[in-house]
Structures are given as C-alpha cells and as structure tokens.
Design an enzyme around this catalytic site. Sequence first.
Site, PDB file in Angstrom:
ATOM      1  N   LEU A 114       0.877  -1.161   0.000  1.00  0.00           N
ATOM      2  CA  LEU A 114       0.000   0.000   0.000  1.00  0.00           C
ATOM      3  C   LEU A 114       0.916   1.212   0.000  1.00  0.00           C
ATOM      4  O   LEU A 114       1.930   1.216   0.714  1.00  0.00           O
ATOM      5  CB  LEU A 114      -0.888   0.027   1.250  1.00  0.00           C
ATOM      6  CG  LEU A 114      -1.981  -1.044   1.362  1.00  0.00           C
ATOM      7  CD1 LEU A 114      -2.694  -0.927   2.707  1.00  0.00           C
ATOM      8  CD2 LEU A 114      -2.973  -0.928   0.216  1.00  0.00           C
ATOM      9  N   ASP A 115       0.578   2.243  -0.783  1.00  0.00           N
ATOM     10  CA  ASP A 115       1.477   3.385  -0.818  1.00  0.00           C
ATOM     11  C   ASP A 115       1.504   4.076   0.550  1.00  0.00           C
ATOM     12  O   ASP A 115       0.652   3.847   1.406  1.00  0.00           O
ATOM     13  CB  ASP A 115       1.117   4.352  -1.944  1.00  0.00           C
ATOM     14  CG  ASP A 115      -0.216   5.059  -1.739  1.00  0.00           C
ATOM     15  OD1 ASP A 115      -0.360   5.747  -0.722  1.00  0.00           O
ATOM     16  OD2 ASP A 115      -1.090   4.930  -2.610  1.00  0.00           O
ATOM     17  N   GLU A 116       2.490   4.904   0.746  1.00  0.00           N
ATOM     18  CA  GLU A 116       2.754   5.492   2.061  1.00  0.00           C
ATOM     19  C   GLU A 116       1.546   6.238   2.622  1.00  0.00           C
ATOM     20  O   GLU A 116       1.261   6.182   3.821  1.00  0.00           O
ATOM     21  CB  GLU A 116       3.963   6.437   1.969  1.00  0.00           C
ATOM     22  CG  GLU A 116       4.401   7.010   3.297  1.00  0.00           C
ATOM     23  CD  GLU A 116       5.636   7.895   3.167  1.00  0.00           C
ATOM     24  OE1 GLU A 116       6.050   8.486   4.179  1.00  0.00           O
ATOM     25  OE2 GLU A 116       6.173   8.008   2.036  1.00  0.00           O
TER      26      GLU A 116
END
Length: 262
Positions: A114-116
């Site tokens: 999952l992106d930051e």
Amino acid sequence: MTTSADHTPRADGERLQKVMAAAGVASRRASEDLIAAGRVTVNGRVVRELGSRVRPDDRIEVDGLVIVTDPDLRYYALNKPAGVVSTMSDERGRPDLSRYVTAETGRIFNVGRLDEATHGLLLLTNDGELAHRLMHPSFEIDKVYVALVRGKVAPRTLAELREGIVLDDGPIAADRARVLDASRDQTMVEVTLHSGRNRIVRRMFGHVGHPVMELTRRQFGPVHLGTLREGQMRPLTSDEVGRLLKQTGDAVAPQGAAPEND
C-alpha cells in the site's frame, strides 16, 4: 460418494482431530463432530473414523477448505497506518513494517504494497508460495477500497470507472463502484478492483477529475479489515487462510510475469 473406507487408516502420525484442533479449526471435540459428519477429507477422501491418523504431508480439508498444519507458517492482517511504507527496511529512514515483527511472528513479509499515504488492510506472512500467488495478476484477487475524493461523483462517472478508462500504463476498469456518502464538495466511494497496479485507485479517480483525499483498503480477497484498529495486527483465522488457498488454487503462479503491487 466416498466414505471413510476410502482412507486407509495409518498406524503412524497424529490423530486427525488433534491436528485439526492444533491448526485452530475447532476444539478437539468439535473437530470430532466435523469428522463424524463427513465434512473432513484427507488426500481428497472423506474420513469419518475418529481414530484416523495423519502425517505432515497429508492434505486435510474441512468443507472444501485446506487446513494449514505446518506450525511454522504464520499469517497476519495489519491495519497499516498512513505514513508507514510497505517495506521491512526503508533506506530513507521512514517508518516501515519492521515495527510489527516480533518474536511471536518470526520473520514475516508483506503481501504486496500500500502506498505510504494509504492506510488499511495489508497481509503479512512467511508463506512465500501463497504470497506469490496472491500478488500475481493471473489470480485476480479482489481488493475493496474506500476513497474520500474531492467533488460530488456523478452516476455517469461511476459508470465510466466500471466500463473502463485508459491510463498511461494501459486500460483499467473497476469491478464495482458505488457511492457510500456525498456532500457538495466531497464523496466517499467504495471501489472493488482485482488489479494491483501502482497507486491505481488514486490514478483512476484523478483521471476522472476527483482527486483522492483519503484512501483505505477494507478487504483483500476473503479477508476483511473489520474493526481492527489502525496500527494493530491479528492472526488470520484458519477459515481465512483456507479461503485464500482455495481462491488461488493448487497451481503455482506463473513465473514469467511480475507480481503487481497496490
């Protein structure tokens, strides 16, 4: 119909109900009831004999779901907070997933990313084969997201997302998309995808003129985030693991294509 006569009792190994209880299927007494009801198979054959014994390489299924009997395999669901990067070690010193590795979990790794800025459900395991299948695009695992986006999303925009749009890296379509809540200047949308391309949900909504303000993944295949609080982690149930194994089938994922990430 197969019966207990189809499974040759072994003189060696552990009692079936004991193995099932140790795998977290049910208590030993409840496991005995499952066996007596004909809901348990060993190596594809129904077993009703409570004295049956199994070995580590035997395949045990309850109601068609594979039971993981290897005590060294671990599976977890994490509610990843925003600001944490999906890696076990970040060269830039940002908060990473290593904080969730303990003596109890042992060495585990994340299934996809999952992106930051995105929070929500992330799976972690030490089962490399299952992780490879879950990340591979050929298995088309559904992922459900809730996105808070700018502006009021019109029905025709949802239809456009479902019918498909073309991004820089190719066409993409949502399997499902529906409005959960809306006001004049923002909308909460639930979207289901089986693609895991990089930042795909953010790019899709940006393409149709509704930039994402906040994004949460609520579901990965049969595993739901539920009431798991941000930053908390829990072991997957035997049912959840069995459903993941069933959804990815018995074949090893093809090696030619690279796994996708969210």
